[in-house]
Motif scaffolding. Structure first.
Motif, PDB file in Angstrom:
ATOM      1  N   THR A 185      45.913  30.489  44.331  1.00  0.00           N
ATOM      2  CA  THR A 185      46.412  29.839  43.118  1.00  0.00           C
ATOM      3  C   THR A 185      45.337  29.740  42.017  1.00  0.00           C
ATOM      4  OG1 THR A 185      48.080  28.636  44.340  1.00  0.00           O
ATOM      5  CG2 THR A 185      47.486  27.751  42.199  1.00  0.00           C
ATOM      6  N   PHE A 227      43.004  31.732  41.220  1.00  0.00           N
ATOM      7  CA  PHE A 227      42.884  33.005  40.523  1.00  0.00           C
ATOM      8  C   PHE A 227      44.044  33.175  39.541  1.00  0.00           C
ATOM      9  CE2 PHE A 227      43.538  37.680  40.421  1.00  0.00           C
ATOM     10  CZ  PHE A 227      42.348  37.995  39.811  1.00  0.00           C
ATOM     11  N   LEU A 263      43.566  30.944  36.619  1.00  0.00           N
ATOM     12  CA  LEU A 263      42.562  31.459  35.680  1.00  0.00           C
ATOM     13  C   LEU A 263      43.158  32.513  34.767  1.00  0.00           C
ATOM     14  CD1 LEU A 263      39.275  31.913  37.686  1.00  0.00           C
ATOM     15  CD2 LEU A 263      39.746  30.417  35.765  1.00  0.00           C
ATOM     16  N   LEU A 264      43.894  33.445  35.384  1.00  0.00           N
ATOM     17  CA  LEU A 264      44.500  34.506  34.575  1.00  0.00           C
ATOM     18  C   LEU A 264      45.475  33.904  33.571  1.00  0.00           C
ATOM     19  CD1 LEU A 264      45.160  37.395  37.092  1.00  0.00           C
ATOM     20  CD2 LEU A 264      43.264  37.060  35.531  1.00  0.00           C
ATOM     21  N   VAL A 299      50.570  40.766  33.990  1.00  0.00           N
ATOM     22  CA  VAL A 299      49.348  41.297  34.601  1.00  0.00           C
ATOM     23  C   VAL A 299      48.981  40.472  35.819  1.00  0.00           C
ATOM     24  CG1 VAL A 299      46.880  41.574  34.292  1.00  0.00           C
ATOM     25  CG2 VAL A 299      48.439  42.371  32.533  1.00  0.00           C
ATOM     26  N   LEU A 327      51.365  41.258  38.639  1.00  0.00           N
ATOM     27  CA  LEU A 327      51.108  42.585  39.197  1.00  0.00           C
ATOM     28  C   LEU A 327      49.919  42.531  40.162  1.00  0.00           C
ATOM     29  CD1 LEU A 327      51.493  45.660  39.270  1.00  0.00           C
ATOM     30  CD2 LEU A 327      50.075  45.822  37.257  1.00  0.00           C
ATOM     31  N   PHE A 328      48.837  41.944  39.672  1.00  0.00           N
ATOM     32  CA  PHE A 328      47.642  41.828  40.501  1.00  0.00           C
ATOM     33  C   PHE A 328      47.949  41.109  41.803  1.00  0.00           C
ATOM     34  CE2 PHE A 328      44.815  42.764  36.917  1.00  0.00           C
ATOM     35  CZ  PHE A 328      43.787  43.409  37.579  1.00  0.00           C
ATOM     36  N   LEU A 374      50.468  42.900  44.367  1.00  0.00           N
ATOM     37  CA  LEU A 374      49.843  43.979  45.134  1.00  0.00           C
ATOM     38  C   LEU A 374      48.853  43.401  46.132  1.00  0.00           C
ATOM     39  CD1 LEU A 374      49.351  46.666  42.393  1.00  0.00           C
ATOM     40  CD2 LEU A 374      51.135  46.440  44.104  1.00  0.00           C
ATOM     41  N   ARG A 428      49.162  43.273  50.688  1.00  0.00           N
ATOM     42  CA  ARG A 428      48.246  43.774  51.713  1.00  0.00           C
ATOM     43  C   ARG A 428      47.701  42.641  52.582  1.00  0.00           C
ATOM     44  NH1 ARG A 428      43.931  45.950  47.183  1.00  0.00           N
ATOM     45  NH2 ARG A 428      43.392  43.922  46.371  1.00  0.00           N
ATOM     46  N   LEU A 441      51.113  52.656  51.346  1.00  0.00           N
ATOM     47  CA  LEU A 441      50.655  53.189  50.059  1.00  0.00           C
ATOM     48  C   LEU A 441      51.844  53.451  49.136  1.00  0.00           C
ATOM     49  CD1 LEU A 441      47.927  53.896  48.946  1.00  0.00           C
ATOM     50  CD2 LEU A 441      48.309  56.260  49.628  1.00  0.00           C
ATOM     51  N   VAL A 477      53.249  50.203  47.791  1.00  0.00           N
ATOM     52  CA  VAL A 477      52.414  49.649  46.728  1.00  0.00           C
ATOM     53  C   VAL A 477      52.634  50.422  45.428  1.00  0.00           C
ATOM     54  CG1 VAL A 477      50.033  49.505  45.958  1.00  0.00           C
ATOM     55  CG2 VAL A 477      50.679  48.590  48.182  1.00  0.00           C
ATOM     56  N   ALA A 509      51.432  45.759  30.904  1.00  0.00           N
ATOM     57  CA  ALA A 509      50.429  46.652  30.358  1.00  0.00           C
ATOM     58  C   ALA A 509      49.305  46.762  31.371  1.00  0.00           C
ATOM     59  CB  ALA A 509      49.900  46.101  29.047  1.00  0.00           C
ATOM     60  N   ALA A 510      49.043  47.973  31.816  1.00  0.00           N
ATOM     61  CA  ALA A 510      47.905  48.152  32.709  1.00  0.00           C
ATOM     62  C   ALA A 510      46.654  47.822  31.922  1.00  0.00           C
ATOM     63  CB  ALA A 510      47.845  49.583  33.203  1.00  0.00           C
ATOM     64  N   PRO A 511      45.835  46.906  32.448  1.00  0.00           N
ATOM     65  CA  PRO A 511      44.645  46.541  31.676  1.00  0.00           C
ATOM     66  C   PRO A 511      43.727  47.746  31.495  1.00  0.00           C
ATOM     67  CG  PRO A 511      44.618  45.540  33.863  1.00  0.00           C
ATOM     68  CD  PRO A 511      45.919  46.214  33.728  1.00  0.00           C
ATOM     69  N   GLY A 512      43.018  47.735  30.381  1.00  0.00           N
ATOM     70  CA  GLY A 512      42.056  48.816  30.166  1.00  0.00           C
ATOM     71  C   GLY A 512      42.424  49.686  29.068  1.00  0.00           C
TER      72      GLY A 512
END
Ligand SMILES: Nc1ncnc2c1ncn2[C@@H]1O[C@H](COP(=O)(O)OP(=O)(O)OP(=O)(O)O)[C@@H](O)[C@H]1O
Ligand SMILES: [Mg+2]
Lengths: 270, 367, 288
Positions: free
Chosen positions: C167, C169, C172-173, C214, C217-218, C221, C225, C268, C271, C285-288
């Motif tokens: 939580t 994390f 923070l986002l 975002v 998504l993070f 995924l 796992r 895989l 994911v 939006a994929a960061p970057g």
């Protein structure tokens, strides 16, 4: 109003701290009272700690964790800094591809690598060695370092490098004397995050090792049977959990501002 | 000290933009040259090519007769002052100013002496041990100047060095820069988009527009004899009134009436240009005049600016708006002028002061 | 000339990126390929002589196996539920730490504690807390219940451990997203007569949407796992395996490389599907 915020604050703090306090308390419980179920120890003892520090496997695990973590972090930082600088400052084809690729790895299910790595490392003689863990750790720490560092580099105005060039600096001097000193806070943060990642890993650590030669501390704990010390390993496990946890927690709290910046730097578009 | 020659210099960015097109310019030793033009016209690009921060796509750059196209910035011995000042935040004022000297591996006492001297010149002595973050905008600007002058380079390049200062400080720094340049006698190229700065600072002005040099000359020449419509409109404030005109035998027919002029040799349509300060509301002997209602009158203290709006017949159907689709004429009048807002006024001008431009090429036919 | 300079810049960039890229490719690229090849073979380390290409037979075996589907269901359940709870909790924590007046620093600091704790260590804490006799939480339950030995309560505890750990994390986002909402806009909205809830749903949430996506998504995924918590809490007993756990057991316990690799490939693919859905369908939006 103030009271209500205060109440909410207390709730948040309890949420974060109670589970931690519990394991700390457990680690101080005397073996005879360990199953009393109370939140705080009724009879305090240090014997659990004394026990684990007499345990060669655990000490070995700590050494492995620290050594493997530091080496992986160092390598990931060096290579990550190079790539992040290129991404932040240079124009080159394939930049988007590299960013996408490291994003892919950041989200990669590690278990999908474990099976093939297990087999490959056994045939290369890397299984159950430091390099056998260092390699995957570097790989998974790299996306993190590349992301966070390039976000930090982008925040440093490009005009400073141009000014340095005009002042007579070579490209390397401009990087070393102007960019690096300004990026140090970001680099420290990134290194901490990378180290925490390596330190925290469990899956690779139990899959790619078979003896204490390279088994890291978290994996070692999961192999505690207690037969050497007590019937029940609960106290030792709790003490060991505290030992591997507290330094990181103190670290995190000490650098909290920077860590917040680092954790979010890669996530916001940048 | 140095002479800088741009010989057919052009810049094409990898994405295909031609930012600078075929500049030919000789900047004499000790000269103070201003590059001026609207945003995006290629001033910074030109400066960066001289600095060595941008590669030259074609043409040759010579400093003191030597081709320097391939030299890195640090081998050109040129100092630069940036718009953002680009002070190194982790170094003190002293360290910032000493940076170029330590990179050049000068002995410590010499570095200290040079920094001390420059600091004195710029009145920075008391601030030497501060970090840039603890300086005011004007002080930062001076440190940036200091870092440029300590190493006594062949030339100074300045890219809008005053644009981050407030109006008053800008005027103050403008005069100190002019004084400093005279005193040091260092060849200087100065970029600005502010035409007042351009007019007051430089020995010569280079006016650029979309990557092409429009005119090069001393400030008075650009004001008196603008080479084309762009220069005419750019230099001077308020800018020159540019009125479409039909050429007839009796003169130029415009919205302000007929301007007496020889029509021989002129194309049938031209653009007549009259500077706002060419008008006055007292009679000029042999002058022409027009009468119209004063739309807006701005009293500036030292002068009055009067705006007149004319309904233009041809564009009538598109309709006038509050911003005036009708042609506007601006006059700069004496503060004692009797013109009143909303009342008619008669303004006089000397037809000889009218510039005539070719509407297609923009070339000044009278210069 | 320009070409030369560009070439120089490219060459420098190439050298700077080469080590990182090569390591990442070497450690992931080849193993993935190898994993795919293994998944098409009968490769059981207990019977090294009996190896051969068997096409998609491994996939048929795995996909026809109820244990795989149970694990898949458990993983999906844990992922969806814990991410949903985290989103709500994280948003609350973000709002609290962002707007709180009293003890703002303390709250922000303390919230980071779970992040700093090694997952395995925390998992042991939860395990003992729910162990009958030993645990302070187990004492709250009716006598004789052993939550970790039954499927539903065990999964609930797994989710609890996961939520507690991640939580911060999420918070923070979300906090960075919150910081992007201009204060002035909220003032303007209240001038326009929006109440607190309306301001949150009509202004804050829409503006935060990119940050939320975002973060989701993070975390999705990441949750998919899940391994450490389950390994410690139940080790997959009572049908609480996740796909990662079952793949691990097939490899380390079963030494069946073919089946393990097949599962790796399937994970895989899952994911990839999740990421695709987030990016294409929700427009994260994929960061970057
Ligand atoms: N790296 C680049 N790649 C492509 N085009 C560029 C690049 N840098 C500048 N340009 C373009 O070149 C032209 C000139 O830019 P330049 O920065 O020289 O303008 P300028 O005259 O300094 O403007 P300003 O007054 O706004 O600073 C602009 O059209 C700009 O968009
Ligand atoms: Mg510019």
């Amino acid at each position: 109003m103030k009271l209500r915020w205060g109440f909410i604050d207390v709730l948040v703090i309890l949420y974060a701290l109670i589970p931690v306090l519990w394991i700390v308390s457990l680690s101080f419980k005397d073996p005879s009272t360990i199953t009393d179920g109370s939140l705080l120890p009724t009879k305090w003892t240090l014997s659990n700690y004394a026990g684990i520090f007499r345990n060669d496997d655990f000490l070995r695990g700590l050494v492995n964790s620290i050594g493997i973590g530091l080496i992986s972090t160092f390598v990931a930082m060096v290579f990550g800094t190079m790539a992040a600088y290129a991404i932040a400052r240079l124009a080159f084809p394939g930049k988007r591809l590299l960013i996408g690729f490291s994003l892919l790895i950041a989200m990669f299910p590690q278990i999908s690598l474990v099976t093939p790595l297990f087999q490959i490392e056994r045939s290369l003689g890397l299984f159950d060695t430091w390099p056998g863990l260092i390699l995957p750790y570097i790989t998974f720490a790299l996306p993190l370092t590349i992301y966070t560092l390039s976000a930090f580099f982008k925040e440093i105005p490009a005009e400073l490098e141009r000014a340095a060039k005009m002042d007579g600096a070579t490209p390397f001097q401009a990087f070393w004397k102007v960019i690096v000193p300004l990026a140090v806070p970001g680099m420290v943060t990134t290194a901490i995050l990378a180290f925490i990642f390596c330190w925290n890993d469990f899956l690779f650590a139990i899959s790619l090792t078979s003896t204490s030669a390279a088994r890291t501390a978290p994996a070692t704990i999961s192999f505690f049977t207690g037969s050497s010390q007590f019937e029940d390993p609960t106290g030792s496990i709790a003490a060991a959990a505290v030992v591997i946890t507290i330094p990181i927690v103190i670290f995190v709290l000490f650098f909290q501002r920077r860590i917040v910046a680092g954790l979010t730097a890669g996530a916001v578009k940048g | 000290m140095a002479e800088i020659v741009l010989d057919g210099v052009s810049k094409r960015y990898p994405d295909g933009t031609t930012a600078v097109h075929d500049i030919n310019l000789t900047i004499a030793d000790r000269e103070f040259v201003i590059l001026v033009g609207p945003s995006g016209c290629g001033k910074s690009t030109t400066l960066n090519m001289i600095a060595g921060l941008e590669e030259i796509s074609s043409g040759e750059l010579r400093i003191d007769g030597e081709r320097v196209n391939e030299r890195a910035p640090r081998d050109r011995d040129i100092a630069m002052v940036f718009q953002s000042y680009a002070l190194y935040p982790h170094m003190t004022v002293r360290e910032n100013m000493a940076f170029p000297l330590t990179l050049a591996k000068l002995p410590k006492p010499e570095v200290a002496a040079k920094v001390g001297h420059a600091a004195q010149l710029l009145d920075l002595t008391a601030l030497l041990d501060r970090k840039p973050a603890n300086l005011s905008g004007g002080q930062r600007q001076r440190v940036a100047m200091g870092r440029a002058i300590v190493r006594d380079p062949k030339a100074f390049l300045m890219d809008e060095p005053l644009s981050n200062l407030d109006a008053k400080l800008r005027v103050q720094m403008r005069t100190s820069i002019a004084r400093l340049q005279k005193r040091l006698g260092t060849t200087t190229v100065y970029v600005t988009h502010d035409q007042t700065e351009a007019m007051t600072l430089g020995d010569r002005i280079v006016i650029m527009y979309s990557g092409v040099v429009q005119q090069v000359g001393p400030p008075e020449e650009l004001y008196d004899r603008p080479a084309n419509l762009f220069v005419a409109g750019f230099i001077g404030s308020p800018s020159m009134n540019l009125l479409p005109a039909q050429v007839r035998d009796d003169g130029l027919h415009t919205i302000i009436g007929v301007i007496p002029h020889r029509s021989r040799g002129l194309p049938p349509e031209v653009v007549a240009g009259i500077r706002p300060e060419a008008f006055q509301d007292t009679r000029i002997r042999g002058g022409a005049s027009f009468t119209d209602t004063v739309d807006i009158l701005e009293s500036m203290g030292a002068e009055k600016i009067a705006y007149f709006t004319f309904e233009t017949g041809e564009t009538g159907e598109s309709g006038g708006t509050a911003f005036g689709d009708g042609a506007q004429v601006v006059a700069r009048l004496d503060p004692k002028s009797r013109a009143r807002e909303g009342e008619p006024a008669t303004l006089w001008y000397d037809p000889a002061a009218v510039h005539i431009f070719d509407p297609d090429s923009g070339v000044n036919l009278t210069a | 000339m320009t070409a030369e300079r560009d070439l120089g810049e490219r060459r420098l960039a190439l050298w700077l990126c080469a080590p990182a890229t090569l390591i990442m490719i070497a450690v992931t690229g080849w193993p993935i390929l190898y994993s795919f090849l293994l998944s098409l073979r009968r490769a059981d380390l207990r019977f090294p002589a009996d190896q051969e290409w068997i096409g998609l037979a491994n996939y048929a075996t795995v996909l026809g196996n109820p244990y795989w589907w149970t694990a898949f269901g458990v993983t999906a359940l844990v992922t969806v539920v814990s991410v949903a709870i985290e989103l709500v909790l994280g948003m609350l924590v973000a709002l609290v730490t962002f707007r709180t007046i009293v003890g703002r620093g303390v709250v922000r600091t303390v919230v980071l504690v779970p992040y700093g704790i090694v997952t395995v260590a925390a998992a042991y804490g939860w395990k003992y807390a729910w162990t009958p006799g030993t645990g302070w939480l187990a004492g709250l339950l009716p006598a004789g219940s052993a939550p970790l030995t039954e499927q539903a309560p065990a999964i609930a505890i797994i989710i609890l451990a996961e939520v507690w750990k991640t939580t911060p994390f999420m918070a923070l986002l979300l906090m960075t997203g919150l910081a992007l909402v201009p204060e002035e806009l909220l003032r303007a909205a209240s001038m326009d007569g929006a109440n607190r809830w309306q301001r949150f749903t009509k202004i804050v949430l829409p503006l935060m949407k990119p940050a939320i996506l975002v973060a989701l998504l993070f975390r999705t995924l990441d949750a998919f796992r899940i391994f450490d918590n389950i390994y410690v809490l139940t080790n997959g007993a009572q049908h609480t395996s996740s796909v990662s756990i079952i793949a691990y057991h097939n490899l380390i316990g079963g030494l069946n490389l073919g089946i393990g690799s097949t599962m790796s490939v399937l994970i895989l693919i899952s994911v990839a599907v999740i990421a695709f859905v987030f990016i294409r369908v929700f427009g994260a939006a994929a960061p970057g």
